[in-house]
Design a protein around this motif. Structure first.
Motif, PDB file in Angstrom:
ATOM      1  N   GLU A   1      -5.960  30.883  16.248  1.00  0.00           N
ATOM      2  CA  GLU A   1      -5.232  29.778  15.610  1.00  0.00           C
ATOM      3  C   GLU A   1      -6.058  29.109  14.513  1.00  0.00           C
ATOM      4  OE1 GLU A   1      -3.539  30.919  19.284  1.00  0.00           O
ATOM      5  OE2 GLU A   1      -5.586  30.215  18.899  1.00  0.00           O
ATOM      6  N   GLU A   2      -7.376  29.196  14.603  1.00  0.00           N
ATOM      7  CA  GLU A   2      -8.242  28.621  13.561  1.00  0.00           C
ATOM      8  C   GLU A   2      -8.407  29.560  12.375  1.00  0.00           C
ATOM      9  OE1 GLU A   2     -11.280  25.845  16.197  1.00  0.00           O
ATOM     10  OE2 GLU A   2     -11.558  28.016  16.185  1.00  0.00           O
ATOM     11  N   SER A   3      -8.243  30.854  12.607  1.00  0.00           N
ATOM     12  CA  SER A   3      -8.471  31.840  11.549  1.00  0.00           C
ATOM     13  C   SER A   3      -7.204  32.267  10.822  1.00  0.00           C
ATOM     14  CB  SER A   3      -9.156  33.082  12.134  1.00  0.00           C
ATOM     15  OG  SER A   3      -9.173  34.154  11.213  1.00  0.00           O
ATOM     16  N   ILE A   4      -6.227  32.772  11.571  1.00  0.00           N
ATOM     17  CA  ILE A   4      -5.142  33.531  10.946  1.00  0.00           C
ATOM     18  C   ILE A   4      -4.197  32.701  10.077  1.00  0.00           C
ATOM     19  CG2 ILE A   4      -3.143  34.982  11.406  1.00  0.00           C
ATOM     20  CD1 ILE A   4      -5.988  36.298  11.591  1.00  0.00           C
ATOM     21  N   PRO A   5      -3.770  31.500  10.476  1.00  0.00           N
ATOM     22  CA  PRO A   5      -2.919  30.740   9.546  1.00  0.00           C
ATOM     23  C   PRO A   5      -3.604  30.486   8.206  1.00  0.00           C
ATOM     24  CG  PRO A   5      -2.771  29.810  11.740  1.00  0.00           C
ATOM     25  CD  PRO A   5      -3.879  30.824  11.782  1.00  0.00           C
ATOM     26  N   ASN A   6      -4.906  30.219   8.229  1.00  0.00           N
ATOM     27  CA  ASN A   6      -5.657  30.024   6.989  1.00  0.00           C
ATOM     28  C   ASN A   6      -5.777  31.326   6.204  1.00  0.00           C
ATOM     29  OD1 ASN A   6      -6.444  27.177   7.061  1.00  0.00           O
ATOM     30  ND2 ASN A   6      -7.623  27.727   8.860  1.00  0.00           N
ATOM     31  N   LEU A   7      -6.000  32.429   6.920  1.00  0.00           N
ATOM     32  CA  LEU A   7      -6.124  33.720   6.237  1.00  0.00           C
ATOM     33  C   LEU A   7      -4.816  34.086   5.547  1.00  0.00           C
ATOM     34  CD1 LEU A   7      -7.907  36.884   7.442  1.00  0.00           C
ATOM     35  CD2 LEU A   7      -5.503  37.070   6.810  1.00  0.00           C
ATOM     36  N   VAL A   8      -3.692  33.925   6.235  1.00  0.00           N
ATOM     37  CA  VAL A   8      -2.388  34.237   5.642  1.00  0.00           C
ATOM     38  C   VAL A   8      -2.112  33.334   4.437  1.00  0.00           C
ATOM     39  CG1 VAL A   8       0.105  34.146   6.050  1.00  0.00           C
ATOM     40  CG2 VAL A   8      -1.404  35.272   7.705  1.00  0.00           C
ATOM     41  N   ALA A   9      -2.458  32.058   4.552  1.00  0.00           N
ATOM     42  CA  ALA A   9      -2.272  31.139   3.421  1.00  0.00           C
ATOM     43  C   ALA A   9      -3.125  31.563   2.230  1.00  0.00           C
ATOM     44  CB  ALA A   9      -2.621  29.714   3.841  1.00  0.00           C
ATOM     45  N   THR A  10      -4.331  32.066   2.511  1.00  0.00           N
ATOM     46  CA  THR A  10      -5.202  32.545   1.439  1.00  0.00           C
ATOM     47  C   THR A  10      -4.601  33.750   0.744  1.00  0.00           C
ATOM     48  OG1 THR A  10      -7.227  31.697   2.461  1.00  0.00           O
ATOM     49  CG2 THR A  10      -7.470  33.544   0.940  1.00  0.00           C
ATOM     50  N   VAL A  11      -4.097  34.699   1.529  1.00  0.00           N
ATOM     51  CA  VAL A  11      -3.456  35.887   0.947  1.00  0.00           C
ATOM     52  C   VAL A  11      -2.261  35.480   0.088  1.00  0.00           C
ATOM     53  CG1 VAL A  11      -2.170  37.996   1.486  1.00  0.00           C
ATOM     54  CG2 VAL A  11      -4.252  37.447   2.761  1.00  0.00           C
TER      55      VAL A  11
ATOM     56  N   LEU B   1     -12.746  37.805   0.023  1.00  0.00           N
ATOM     57  CA  LEU B   1     -12.578  36.409   0.398  1.00  0.00           C
ATOM     58  C   LEU B   1     -12.633  36.232   1.907  1.00  0.00           C
ATOM     59  CD1 LEU B   1      -9.502  35.532  -1.869  1.00  0.00           C
ATOM     60  CD2 LEU B   1     -11.922  35.137  -2.390  1.00  0.00           C
ATOM     61  N   ASP B   2     -13.052  35.039   2.340  1.00  0.00           N
ATOM     62  CA  ASP B   2     -12.970  34.735   3.762  1.00  0.00           C
ATOM     63  C   ASP B   2     -11.645  34.059   4.068  1.00  0.00           C
ATOM     64  OD1 ASP B   2     -13.163  32.014   3.168  1.00  0.00           O
ATOM     65  OD2 ASP B   2     -15.117  31.735   4.096  1.00  0.00           O
ATOM     66  N   TYR B   3     -11.462  33.691   5.335  1.00  0.00           N
ATOM     67  CA  TYR B   3     -10.164  33.187   5.773  1.00  0.00           C
ATOM     68  C   TYR B   3      -9.817  31.820   5.172  1.00  0.00           C
ATOM     69  CZ  TYR B   3     -12.740  30.192   9.074  1.00  0.00           C
ATOM     70  OH  TYR B   3     -13.582  29.261   9.629  1.00  0.00           O
ATOM     71  N   ARG B   4     -10.785  31.143   4.586  1.00  0.00           N
ATOM     72  CA  ARG B   4     -10.505  29.868   3.906  1.00  0.00           C
ATOM     73  C   ARG B   4     -10.444  30.012   2.383  1.00  0.00           C
ATOM     74  NH1 ARG B   4     -10.085  25.422   6.816  1.00  0.00           N
ATOM     75  NH2 ARG B   4     -10.932  25.328   8.935  1.00  0.00           N
ATOM     76  N   GLY B   5     -10.479  31.245   1.914  1.00  0.00           N
ATOM     77  CA  GLY B   5     -10.354  31.461   0.478  1.00  0.00           C
ATOM     78  C   GLY B   5     -11.671  31.410  -0.277  1.00  0.00           C
ATOM     79  N   ARG B   6     -12.779  31.357   0.453  1.00  0.00           N
ATOM     80  CA  ARG B   6     -14.091  31.320  -0.194  1.00  0.00           C
ATOM     81  C   ARG B   6     -14.572  32.727  -0.485  1.00  0.00           C
ATOM     82  NH1 ARG B   6     -16.372  27.440   4.541  1.00  0.00           N
ATOM     83  NH2 ARG B   6     -15.520  29.255   5.656  1.00  0.00           N
TER      84      ARG B   6
END
Length: 234
Positions: A203-213, A225-230
């Motif tokens: 829950e901490e990783s995937i919603p952020n990863l999908v938002a980044t994609v 990129l990492d899961y926060r877009g960095r």
């Protein structure tokens, strides 16, 4: 059907039987996307359980290490078009297996699954992706040569570094292609592959990863990129 909020309304996820793959599929479905996701065999998986709650989920079968399986998947989807192709399938070796202690068979298994197979998949399926769409592959922060200061997971690290290098070569020979190319690092996540000591929950990783994609659609070129877009160092 939910109102689509995803920048990628039609998504193809390769390797989604469990763990991060199921979570990625669920996040896109929650965002209103139509998702086609693959599993390796005929056994029931957590992805099948997810399908009972989402009419917009289709399940296909393909072993990514089998070129014939991937070609047959391409044939079955020939008339379809996707905004995003996301290759997620991968395997790991033991965290303390050094390169010299790993069997040749295990080395080949990890390298073929994590480095060679993703490139075969995207080469075979790329024409199913819209010209302004996105092709993403699940890499890992452990694939960063620059950031490797602790060792461990030697063969897994090497396979992801090889994947990153192969993807850079793919980008170089497809410079005229306007599609966005992404290598994604989800962080160390508590899954069967990541283990119980991992620092992040799904829950901490995937919603952020999908938002980044989603945020990268239309940018073109290749990014790691990492899961926060960095940006992750190569």
């Amino acid at each position: 059907m939910n109102m689509t909020t995803s920048a990628h309304p039609n998504v193809l996820i390769v390797g989604a039987s469990r763990g991060l793959g199921v979570a990625i599929a669920k996040q896109f479905l929650d965002d209103g996307a139509h998702v086609v996701a693959t599993v390796r065999g005929i056994s029931r998986t957590p992805l099948h359980d997810l399908q009972t709650s989402y009419a917009e989920l289709e399940i296909e079968t393909a072993d990514v290490t089998s070129p014939d399986d991937v070609a047959n998947l391409r044939a079955r989807l020939a008339t379809r078009r996707f905004d995003l192709l996301f290759h997620n399938a991968g395997v790991a070796n033991g965290p303390h297996d050094t390169s010299t202690a790993t069997s040749t068979e295990n080395f080949i298994r990890v390298m073929v699954t994590n480095a060679l197979s993703p490139m075969r998949v995207i080469d075979t399926l790329k024409d199913l992706v819209t010209p302004d769409g996105t092709i993403a592959i699940m890499s890992s922060g452990q694939g960063s040569i620059t950031n490797n200061e602790r060792g461990g997971f030697e063969v897994y690290r090497a396979s992801k570094s090889a994947l990153n290098q192969l993807m850079r070569s793919y980008a170089a020979r497809n410079q005229e292609d306007g599609r966005t190319l992404l290598l994604m690092a989800p962080g160390w996540v508590k899954t069967a592959l990541g283990g119980p000591d991992a620092k992040l929950t799904i829950e901490e990783s995937i919603p952020n990863l999908v938002a980044t994609v989603d945020a990268q659609r239309g940018h073109g070129g290749l990014q790691f990129l990492d899961y926060r877009g960095r940006t992750v160092a190569w």
